[in-house]
Design a protein around this motif. Structure first.
Motif, PDB file in Angstrom:
ATOM      1  N   UNK A   7       1.038  -1.308  -0.108  1.00 28.87           N
ATOM      2  CA  UNK A   7       0.236  -0.189  -0.110  1.00 28.87           C
ATOM      3  C   UNK A   7       0.661   1.312  -0.036  1.00 28.87           C
ATOM      4  N   UNK A   8       2.083   1.285   0.734  1.00 23.61           N
ATOM      5  CA  UNK A   8       2.669   2.331   0.843  1.00 23.61           C
ATOM      6  C   UNK A   8       3.594   2.579  -0.379  1.00 23.61           C
ATOM      7  N   UNK A   9       4.304   1.546  -1.265  1.00 18.92           N
ATOM      8  CA  UNK A   9       4.481   1.610  -2.458  1.00 18.92           C
ATOM      9  C   UNK A   9       3.839   2.211  -3.345  1.00 18.92           C
ATOM     10  N   UNK A  10       2.461   1.849  -3.341  1.00 15.41           N
ATOM     11  CA  UNK A  10       1.434   2.182  -4.160  1.00 15.41           C
ATOM     12  C   UNK A  10       1.091   3.530  -4.109  1.00 15.41           C
ATOM     13  N   UNK A  81     -10.527  18.947  13.386  1.00 15.54           N
ATOM     14  CA  UNK A  81      -9.396  18.115  13.980  1.00 15.54           C
ATOM     15  C   UNK A  81      -9.994  16.646  13.710  1.00 15.54           C
ATOM     16  N   UNK A  82     -11.316  16.332  13.838  1.00 17.31           N
ATOM     17  CA  UNK A  82     -11.873  15.153  13.654  1.00 17.31           C
ATOM     18  C   UNK A  82     -11.415  14.710  12.229  1.00 17.31           C
ATOM     19  N   UNK A  83     -11.672  15.652  11.429  1.00 19.35           N
ATOM     20  CA  UNK A  83     -11.449  15.084   9.940  1.00 19.35           C
ATOM     21  C   UNK A  83     -10.120  14.969   9.768  1.00 19.35           C
ATOM     22  N   UNK A  84      -9.117  15.317  10.455  1.00 23.66           N
ATOM     23  CA  UNK A  84      -7.716  15.354  10.060  1.00 23.66           C
ATOM     24  C   UNK A  84      -7.275  14.160  10.791  1.00 23.66           C
ATOM     25  N   UNK A  85      -8.123  13.360  11.423  1.00 21.84           N
ATOM     26  CA  UNK A  85      -7.710  12.089  12.147  1.00 21.84           C
ATOM     27  C   UNK A  85      -8.540  10.974  11.460  1.00 21.84           C
ATOM     28  N   UNK A  86      -9.266  11.288  10.539  1.00 18.19           N
ATOM     29  CA  UNK A  86     -10.114  10.312   9.536  1.00 18.19           C
ATOM     30  C   UNK A  86      -9.236   9.546   8.598  1.00 18.19           C
ATOM     31  N   UNK A  87      -9.363   8.269   8.727  1.00 25.00           N
ATOM     32  CA  UNK A  87      -8.475   7.384   7.723  1.00 25.00           C
ATOM     33  C   UNK A  87      -9.880   6.429   7.042  1.00 25.00           C
ATOM     34  N   UNK A  88     -10.016   6.665   5.673  1.00 22.62           N
ATOM     35  CA  UNK A  88     -10.756   5.677   5.103  1.00 22.62           C
ATOM     36  C   UNK A  88     -10.265   5.365   3.840  1.00 22.62           C
ATOM     37  N   UNK A  89     -10.857   4.423   3.091  1.00 20.74           N
ATOM     38  CA  UNK A  89     -10.660   4.054   1.766  1.00 20.74           C
ATOM     39  C   UNK A  89     -10.819   5.354   0.896  1.00 20.74           C
ATOM     40  N   UNK A  90     -11.867   6.315   1.260  1.00 19.31           N
ATOM     41  CA  UNK A  90     -12.047   7.293   0.291  1.00 19.31           C
ATOM     42  C   UNK A  90     -11.238   8.408   0.697  1.00 19.31           C
ATOM     43  N   UNK A  91     -10.495   8.473   1.729  1.00 20.20           N
ATOM     44  CA  UNK A  91      -9.455   9.547   2.058  1.00 20.20           C
ATOM     45  C   UNK A  91      -9.893  10.259   3.557  1.00 20.20           C
ATOM     46  N   UNK A 219      -8.117  12.090  -3.475  1.00 19.95           N
ATOM     47  CA  UNK A 219      -7.234  12.531  -2.410  1.00 19.95           C
ATOM     48  C   UNK A 219      -5.771  11.655  -2.727  1.00 19.95           C
ATOM     49  N   UNK A 220      -4.820  12.297  -3.086  1.00 23.07           N
ATOM     50  CA  UNK A 220      -3.714  11.497  -3.478  1.00 23.07           C
ATOM     51  C   UNK A 220      -2.456  11.877  -2.656  1.00 23.07           C
ATOM     52  N   UNK A 221      -2.459  12.892  -1.875  1.00 20.16           N
ATOM     53  CA  UNK A 221      -1.503  13.155  -1.038  1.00 20.16           C
ATOM     54  C   UNK A 221      -1.320  12.293   0.340  1.00 20.16           C
ATOM     55  N   UNK A 222      -0.152  11.782   0.333  1.00 14.75           N
ATOM     56  CA  UNK A 222       0.128  10.896   1.510  1.00 14.75           C
ATOM     57  C   UNK A 222       0.998  11.571   2.595  1.00 14.75           C
ATOM     58  N   UNK A 223       0.431  11.395   3.901  1.00 16.25           N
ATOM     59  CA  UNK A 223       1.261  11.785   5.241  1.00 16.25           C
ATOM     60  C   UNK A 223       1.761  10.624   5.845  1.00 16.25           C
ATOM     61  N   UNK A 224       2.996  10.585   6.062  1.00 10.49           N
ATOM     62  CA  UNK A 224       3.561   9.435   6.917  1.00 10.49           C
ATOM     63  C   UNK A 224       3.448   9.873   8.670  1.00 10.49           C
ATOM     64  N   UNK A 225       2.147   9.043   8.882  1.00 11.22           N
ATOM     65  CA  UNK A 225       1.846   9.488  10.461  1.00 11.22           C
ATOM     66  C   UNK A 225       2.873   9.225  11.261  1.00 11.22           C
ATOM     67  N   UNK A 226       3.921   8.391  10.952  1.00 15.36           N
ATOM     68  CA  UNK A 226       5.160   8.069  11.937  1.00 15.36           C
ATOM     69  C   UNK A 226       5.953   9.301  11.899  1.00 15.36           C
TER      70      UNK A 226
END
Length: 466
Positions: A7-10, A81-91, A219-226
């Motif tokens: 998933x990360x590579x994709x 703030x809630x939206x910033x912490x949302x993680x779904x397959x739609x973004x 949504x295509x921008x990815x943020x590395x939460x680590x």
């Protein structure tokens, strides 16, 4: 483990600096066309509906608007703030729009519903309750929609283009509503029934446009939460300390919110000072058409400036000049009205340029804040800036209604000279003075394109951006 790696590579293979094609930009713009079937209807007609149709005391209406807008402002950062912490397959942000727009449109209709057989107290509590809920669900739709460009691309000019297209859609909706609202109200029976039915028509019109936005915005921008510092909702406010790009945009939005209160007077001004409520419909239509021109021009103009703040400052200056001139026009004469049309066209052009540009500046502050504080919080920043807008609206719209009542305003009657002066001043000189303050804030904006490019380059070197 292998699934996560894949998933990360994709995600890494996606071009996060993509320059979106025109259909994608139009698809995103459809969302603000749809949002304005509520935002513009409420902003332009709700106070008049409550005072002159629902027959609620003007001071009470002012208090109702203040409470609802204050609530609207308070829930903005929470939703962000809630939206910033949302993680779904739609973004992160798209699902909020997807699942909230239908409830928003239902309460859009209920807000413009009243029953004159109820007591004034009952009508007041109904108006407060429906608008209170509408404010929340509108926040759930619009502030997350506003945050989406930060996740659709990192390219700053493409973000400005998205903003330009978005505001073109917004002004198209304003044009439709400016021309059609009073005509639809009258065609559908007038009074309370006419306003309710008009709200139904415009809410139904919004549905396919929301669907287009949800289907076409990815949504295509990815943020590395680590690599992102984990902070609580309260601690997120620390990112505002010394964050001058965000503070300057917040000042501009606060000013624009206050200006909205002045614009509340315009329907009253045209109805009572000029004696022609269709002057409002016609000039507002022209305002919206020129707003479309101004908003669409941003996608070109932003490529010609080194600092987006300069374009915003010029836009507010144009609004100020045209508004102040309008204060002194003999509005009951044909010559005065012709010049008034020209001035409102100028205000519309400046408004379109300003909104199209400023909305494109907001996503850039996400990278600035990420670089400065190590926290990626595009949703929080979007909602904080919108919070300032709504604080300005709460104070000024409530103040406008209370001022009318204090000066002796009587719905549907001949107004005294003091009330007429207040309607003129609020519609024009007040807007001009506030616009000057906003222009100064944006002329001082320091996050220019060169600085932004350096920030993004540094983030990539640190492995915090692809």
């Amino acid at each position: 483990m292998s699934t996560q790696t894949t998933a990360t590579s994709s995600a890494a293979a996606v071009n996060e600096y993509t320059k979106l094609n025109i259909p994608r930009k139009i698809g995103y713009a459809c969302g603000d066309f749809a949002c304005n079937m509520s935002w513009t209807l409420v902003g332009s007609y709700l106070v008049f509906f409550l005072t002159d149709i629902a027959l609620i005391n003007a001071t009470t209406v002012g208090l109702l608007i203040f409470i609802s807008k204050f609530w609207d402002a308070v829930n903005d950062p929470i939703v962000g703030s809630l939206a910033d912490h949302t993680r779904t397959r739609w973004g992160r942000y798209r699902p909020w729009v997807m699942f909230s727009f239908i409830p928003m449109l239902i309460f859009n209709v209920l807000t413009f519903t009243t029953n004159l057989e109820w007591s004034e107290t009952a009508r007041t509590w109904w108006g407060l309750g429906m608008y209170f809920i509408l404010a929340l669900v509108y926040t759930m739709v619009n502030v997350t929609y506003s945050a989406m460009p930060a996740m659709m691309t990192r390219d700053t000019e493409t973000r400005s283009a998205l903003s330009s297209y978005r505001m073109t859609g917004a002004f198209l909706a304003m044009t439709v509503l400016s021309y059609a609202t009073l005509r639809v109200v009258n065609a559908m029976g007038g009074g309370a029934t006419g306003y309710r039915n008009a709200a139904i028509v415009f809410s139904l019109l919004a549905v396919p446009f929301f669907i287009i936005t949800v289907a076409s915005s990815k949504e295509v921008v990815t943020i590395d939460d680590t690599k992102t510092e984990k902070v609580s909702f309260i601690k997120q406010f620390k990112v505002l300390k010394g964050n001058w790009p965000v503070i300057q945009l917040a000042i501009a939005y606060l000013g624009w919110g206050i200006i909205q209160g002045g614009m509340t007077f315009r329907l009253y001004f045209c109805t009572y000072n000029a004696g022609d409520e269709l002057l409002y419909a016609n000039t507002q239509t022209l305002w919206s058409v020129m707003g479309m021109v101004g908003a669409f021009s941003v996608s070109y103009l932003v490529t010609r400036v080194k600092n987006k703040g300069t374009l915003g400052g010029v836009s507010f200056t144009l609004i100020a000049i045209c508004s102040i001139i309008s204060q002194f026009l003999p509005i009951t004469t044909s010559g005065g009205q012709i010049i008034y049309y020209v001035m409102m066209g100028g205000v519309g052009l400046g408004s379109g340029m300003m909104l199209g540009n400023v909305f494109g500046m907001m996503p850039d502050t996400a990278e600035y804040t990420y670089h400065k504080c190590g926290v990626y919080c595009a949703g929080f920043l979007s909602t904080f800036i919108n919070f300032m807008l709504k604080v300005g609206q709460a104070v000024s719209i409530a103040g406008a209604a209370a001022l009318l009542d204090a000066l002796g305003y009587v719905a549907g009657a001949q107004q005294n000279a003091t009330v007429l002066f207040a309607m003129n001043f609020g519609s024009h000189m007040f807007i001009g003075l506030c616009s000057i303050v906003c222009a100064i804030a944006l002329f001082a904006y320091k996050l220019d394109k060169a600085t932004y490019d350096k920030i993004v380059a540094d983030l990539r070197e640190r492995g915090m951006a692809n």
